[in-house]
Design a protein around this motif. Structure first.
Motif, mmCIF file in Angstrom:
data_model
loop_
_atom_site.group_PDB
_atom_site.id
_atom_site.type_symbol
_atom_site.label_atom_id
_atom_site.label_comp_id
_atom_site.label_asym_id
_atom_site.label_seq_id
_atom_site.Cartn_x
_atom_site.Cartn_y
_atom_site.Cartn_z
ATOM 1 N N PRO A 1 0.802 -1.231 0.000
ATOM 2 C CA PRO A 1 0.000 0.000 0.000
ATOM 3 C C PRO A 1 0.832 1.278 0.000
ATOM 4 C CG PRO A 1 -0.974 -1.601 1.476
ATOM 5 C CD PRO A 1 0.349 -2.166 1.044
ATOM 6 N N GLY A 2 1.928 1.281 0.764
ATOM 7 C CA GLY A 2 2.764 2.475 0.779
ATOM 8 C C GLY A 2 3.421 2.733 -0.565
ATOM 9 N N GLU A 3 3.911 1.666 -1.199
ATOM 10 C CA GLU A 3 4.526 1.816 -2.513
ATOM 11 C C GLU A 3 3.491 2.235 -3.559
ATOM 12 O OE1 GLU A 3 8.461 0.633 -2.991
ATOM 13 O OE2 GLU A 3 7.625 2.048 -1.549
ATOM 14 N N LEU A 4 2.311 1.622 -3.496
ATOM 15 C CA LEU A 4 1.256 1.991 -4.442
ATOM 16 C C LEU A 4 0.806 3.437 -4.242
ATOM 17 C CD1 LEU A 4 -0.808 -1.310 -4.319
ATOM 18 C CD2 LEU A 4 0.113 -0.295 -6.408
ATOM 19 N N HIS A 5 0.681 3.859 -2.985
ATOM 20 C CA HIS A 5 0.261 5.232 -2.706
ATOM 21 C C HIS A 5 1.225 6.229 -3.336
ATOM 22 C CE1 HIS A 5 -0.950 8.404 0.538
ATOM 23 N NE2 HIS A 5 -1.766 8.463 -0.494
ATOM 24 N N LYS A 6 2.504 5.932 -3.225
ATOM 25 C CA LYS A 6 3.499 6.812 -3.822
ATOM 26 C C LYS A 6 3.507 6.737 -5.349
ATOM 27 C CE LYS A 6 7.208 6.877 -0.306
ATOM 28 N NZ LYS A 6 8.626 6.516 -0.073
ATOM 29 N N LEU A 7 3.431 5.522 -5.891
ATOM 30 C CA LEU A 7 3.859 5.292 -7.269
ATOM 31 C C LEU A 7 2.740 5.072 -8.276
ATOM 32 C CD1 LEU A 7 6.736 2.796 -6.366
ATOM 33 C CD2 LEU A 7 6.949 5.258 -6.779
ATOM 34 N N TRP A 8 1.551 4.631 -7.834
ATOM 35 C CA TRP A 8 0.485 4.316 -8.790
ATOM 36 C C TRP A 8 -0.079 5.601 -9.391
ATOM 37 C CZ3 TRP A 8 -0.474 -0.280 -10.814
ATOM 38 C CH2 TRP A 8 -1.607 -0.428 -11.616
ATOM 39 N N ARG A 9 -0.370 5.539 -10.683
ATOM 40 C CA ARG A 9 -0.915 6.704 -11.389
ATOM 41 C C ARG A 9 -2.331 6.365 -11.843
ATOM 42 N NH1 ARG A 9 4.543 7.220 -14.866
ATOM 43 N NH2 ARG A 9 4.442 4.993 -14.404
ATOM 44 N N ALA A 10 -3.301 6.880 -11.108
ATOM 45 C CA ALA A 10 -4.712 6.570 -11.365
ATOM 46 C C ALA A 10 -5.286 7.562 -12.367
ATOM 47 C CB ALA A 10 -5.512 6.600 -10.067
ATOM 48 N N SER A 11 -5.983 7.021 -13.357
ATOM 49 C CA SER A 11 -6.540 7.869 -14.410
ATOM 50 C C SER A 11 -8.053 8.027 -14.323
ATOM 51 C CB SER A 11 -6.184 7.291 -15.792
ATOM 52 O OG SER A 11 -4.790 7.255 -15.988
ATOM 53 N N ARG A 12 -8.723 7.069 -13.694
ATOM 54 C CA ARG A 12 -10.182 7.091 -13.639
ATOM 55 C C ARG A 12 -10.644 6.974 -12.186
ATOM 56 N NH1 ARG A 12 -9.348 8.408 -18.099
ATOM 57 N NH2 ARG A 12 -10.082 7.504 -20.068
ATOM 58 N N PRO A 13 -11.793 7.581 -11.856
ATOM 59 C CA PRO A 13 -12.312 7.427 -10.494
ATOM 60 C C PRO A 13 -12.477 5.959 -10.130
ATOM 61 C CG PRO A 13 -13.516 9.152 -11.657
ATOM 62 C CD PRO A 13 -12.634 8.490 -12.671
ATOM 63 N N ASN A 14 -12.127 5.644 -8.899
ATOM 64 C CA ASN A 14 -12.199 4.284 -8.357
ATOM 65 C C ASN A 14 -11.205 3.326 -9.016
ATOM 66 O OD1 ASN A 14 -15.470 5.238 -8.376
ATOM 67 N ND2 ASN A 14 -14.598 4.578 -6.424
ATOM 68 N N GLY A 15 -10.227 3.870 -9.713
ATOM 69 C CA GLY A 15 -9.216 3.027 -10.315
ATOM 70 C C GLY A 15 -8.138 2.586 -9.338
ATOM 71 N N TYR A 16 -8.222 3.089 -8.122
ATOM 72 C CA TYR A 16 -7.263 2.763 -7.064
ATOM 73 C C TYR A 16 -8.075 2.391 -5.839
ATOM 74 C CZ TYR A 16 -3.358 3.590 -3.765
ATOM 75 O OH TYR A 16 -2.387 3.476 -2.787
ATOM 76 N N HIS A 17 -8.077 1.107 -5.486
ATOM 77 C CA HIS A 17 -8.925 0.610 -4.392
ATOM 78 C C HIS A 17 -8.032 0.007 -3.314
ATOM 79 C CE1 HIS A 17 -12.810 -1.285 -2.941
ATOM 80 N NE2 HIS A 17 -11.901 -1.958 -2.243
ATOM 81 N N LEU A 18 -7.764 0.814 -2.301
ATOM 82 C CA LEU A 18 -6.924 0.373 -1.187
ATOM 83 C C LEU A 18 -7.724 0.402 0.109
ATOM 84 C CD1 LEU A 18 -3.656 -0.171 -1.031
ATOM 85 C CD2 LEU A 18 -4.653 0.546 -3.203
ATOM 86 N N GLU A 19 -7.654 -0.682 0.858
ATOM 87 C CA GLU A 19 -8.245 -0.693 2.204
ATOM 88 C C GLU A 19 -7.102 -0.439 3.163
ATOM 89 O OE1 GLU A 19 -9.069 -0.895 5.692
ATOM 90 O OE2 GLU A 19 -8.254 -2.909 5.380
#
Length: 607
Positions: A414-432
């Motif tokens: 989650p920490g790596e994704l929070h920093k590095l993921w590039r979301a283009s569409r709403p709800n394209g990033y689903h982290l609990e």
């Protein structure tokens, strides 16, 4: 008055099937169920009779199916919620963790665990817990502290008030969260003459609370006075469907935006004023702007410690915090100026109150430097070294299109994704990451896929989380809800091992190789996934992973890709201090040194 004679269980199912949201969709589109003696005869009969009018899905684990239900609600931005039922005893207590997850994240789910006999004649029944001092207690009382509304149905007619109240909580923007209706098993089977009108279709409209005029005036004055404001976008932006309004507001007012875990994907990653993640796992750009901001505008965020760097990031006493939230608790945290309102309506009202105000946007080089760091961290590695989590994330990002959804929950990812993921569409990033529940990932991915069947769903999960809960992978195959699962095997709990070592501890009881053992662990994850009906393969390196992802995109059913990763590597760029207490006394010099650093950080935060 026209009545109809039904059992209490039949009445519950018929009532739920008649509820609609303000888009005309079923408010409760169906039920997850694992049957036992506490619910099979009553609710089981009623659910079977309902058929497609109120679908039932079978889970393999009560906690797992509850996670799927909660993920569905999150992916639907709280517009719909699912029912989850279990037997009494362990079936019910298996769902308590999921209830806590929903409670922390303010997500709607209807728990209907079976309960003991209201008539008490057979007591103690199978799986009944007996409280020596209180005969009214059952294991379902465990749900009380993690439910927004709890009731025990001990008479059929209790449903006449309990069910509407439950719907009210599930759809209320402030109270929204888990509801538990503990359903006594003898009552489920009892008949009652119900008012026919009770089963009429009803539409539940989600309120959009608008701001108090005085609070709105003060908030607008604070923004107009700010030279360096920063918006912190939380999950409330998505739940309010305020993403387009936020994009326009930020652009028109020149105010940069940083994202929490729940708020990520509310604004396109390539929006010029989106500085990315904030806090402990924040981007260098967002954290630099936050450190200099004279006004932090929290928009639909509860200011979790990962967002605030345990409040060290916002320690400047001259910095003001404006918290826009529908919940009074969140709106007033840490002395914030509250603006109690729905995120979308608040932005609309603020925009109308700001006249020609426009802040000076931050230096564009801050974002450019951060994006360069992202590219470096996620690029394919040279040589044969084990890849890092970041490099695997880069491959998954390149393997999905803009409609893709990434799902994750716990550990280092989650920490790596929070920093590095590039979301283009709403709800394209689903982290609990509110409850950070290991084992949520695959079950949550199934719920996301049910909410967005036309979008590719990629679940990223570590070997530790996979071992904790993986059975809903078989459910995804059974239901024809295809997932792409990327399983990163670092041989243990790599994230907490790094934290252990960072606080001066020796690697101990986290990695499989440093845990007590007689036989070295050698788990064949690909074979395990295949045994549950998934397509599976193990790959060696990033290039092979990218080829496997292309195959997975064309697979007809859930496809699991296993890759070995480095347990020690993490992205050094960005980030912020996090308050993790270090022992004051230790025989280890490394712990004593870490304690010295910890005390200095606490002193700086508290000064």
């Amino acid at each position: 008055m026209t009545t109809i004679r039904l059992t209490a269980a039949q009445a519950m199912v018929r009532f739920l099937a008649a509820q609609r949201n303000d888009a005309g969709e079923p408010l409760i589109p169906g039920c997850w169920a694992i049957f036992g003696h506490g619910n099979v005869a009553g609710l089981g009969e009623a659910l079977q009779a309902a058929g497609d009018a109120f679908p039932t899905w079978r889970g393999h684990n009560e906690q797992g199916m509850a996670h799927a239900a909660i993920a569905y609600a999150k992916a639907r931005n709280r517009a719909q919620a699912m029912m989850v039922t279990s037997s009494i005893g362990p079936g019910a207590t298996n769902m308590v963790t999921a209830a806590a997850l929903a409670h922390v994240n303010r997500l709607p789910v209807l728990f209907v665990p079976g309960d003991v006999f209201a008539g008490r004649m057979p007591d103690p029944v199978l799986q009944q817990v007996e409280d020596f001092a209180d005969a009214t207690v059952s294991v379902n009382d465990c749900f009380r502290p993690v439910s927004r509304y709890f009731d025990r149905i001990q008479r059929p007619e209790h449903l006449l008030s309990a069910l509407p109240r439950a719907m009210s909580v599930l759809t209320d923007p402030v109270e929204c969260g888990p509801v538990t209706l503990a359903f006594c098993q003898d009552v489920q089977a009892e008949a009652f003459d119900w008012p026919q009108a009770f089963f009429d279709e009803r539409v539940w409209h989600r309120r959009r609370p608008r701001a108090d005029r005085a609070e709105l005036r003060r908030a607008a004055e604070a923004i107009r006075a700010a030279k360096r404001p920063l918006i912190v976008a939380g999950g409330g932006v998505l739940y309010s469907q305020a993403q387009d309004v936020l994009a326009d507001f930020a652009s028109n007012r020149g105010i940069p935006v940083a994202e929490t875990q729940s708020g990520k994907s509310a604004l396109r990653h390539d929006h010029p004023l989106n500085l990315g993640s904030i806090g402990v796992t924040g981007s260098s750009a967002a954290n630099a702007v936050a450190a200099e901001a004279d006004l932090v505008i929290g928009l639909g965020t509860r200011f979790q410690d990962f967002t605030t760097g345990s409040w060290a990031l916002f320690r400047d006493p001259d910095r003001r915090i404006l918290s826009v939230n529908v919940t009074p608790l969140d709106a007033a945290k840490h002395g914030a100026m509250p603006l109690l309102a729905d995120a979308r309506s608040a932005l609309e009202d603020l925009d109308a109150s700001l006249g020609d105000y426009c802040a000076t946007p931050p230096d564009a080089s801050l974002k450019a430097e951060w994006l360069a760091a992202v590219e470096a961290a996620t690029a394919a590695p040279a040589g044969n070294a084990l890849p890092s989590d970041a490099q695997v994330i880069g491959a998954v990002q390149r393997g999905l299109d803009e409609e893709g959804i990434v799902v994750c929950a716990a550990g280092g990812l989650p920490g790596e994704l929070h920093k590095l993921w590039r979301a283009s569409r709403p709800n394209g990033y689903h982290l609990e990451y509110g409850f950070s529940t290991m084992g949520y990932e695959i079950a949550g991915g199934l719920g996301v896929k049910m909410a967005h069947p036309d979008r590719e769903v990629a679940v990223m999960v570590g070997d530790g989380s996979y071992m904790m809960m993986n059975s809903e992978l078989a459910t995804s195959v059974m239901l024809g809800r295809k997932l792409i699962v990327v399983l990163l095997d670092n041989r243990g709990f790599g994230c907490i091992n790094r934290l252990q070592m960072a606080t001066g501890g020796e690697s101990f009881n986290n990695l499989l190789d440093t845990a007590r053992h007689e036989v070295p662990a050698d788990i064949d994850f690909a074979a395990h996934a295949a045994s549950m009906g998934a397509i599976s393969e193990k790959v060696d390196g990033i290039a092979a992973l990218e080829e496997a992802l292309a195959r997975a995109r064309t697979s007809a059913r859930s496809h699991v890709i296993v890759i070995d990763t480095d347990p020690l590597a993490t992205t050094d760029a960005g980030g912020h201090w996090w308050d993790v207490a270090v022992p004051e006394v230790s025989a280890r010099s490394e712990v004593r040194a870490a304690r010295t650093g910890y005390e200095a950080a606490v002193k700086q935060r508290n000064s």
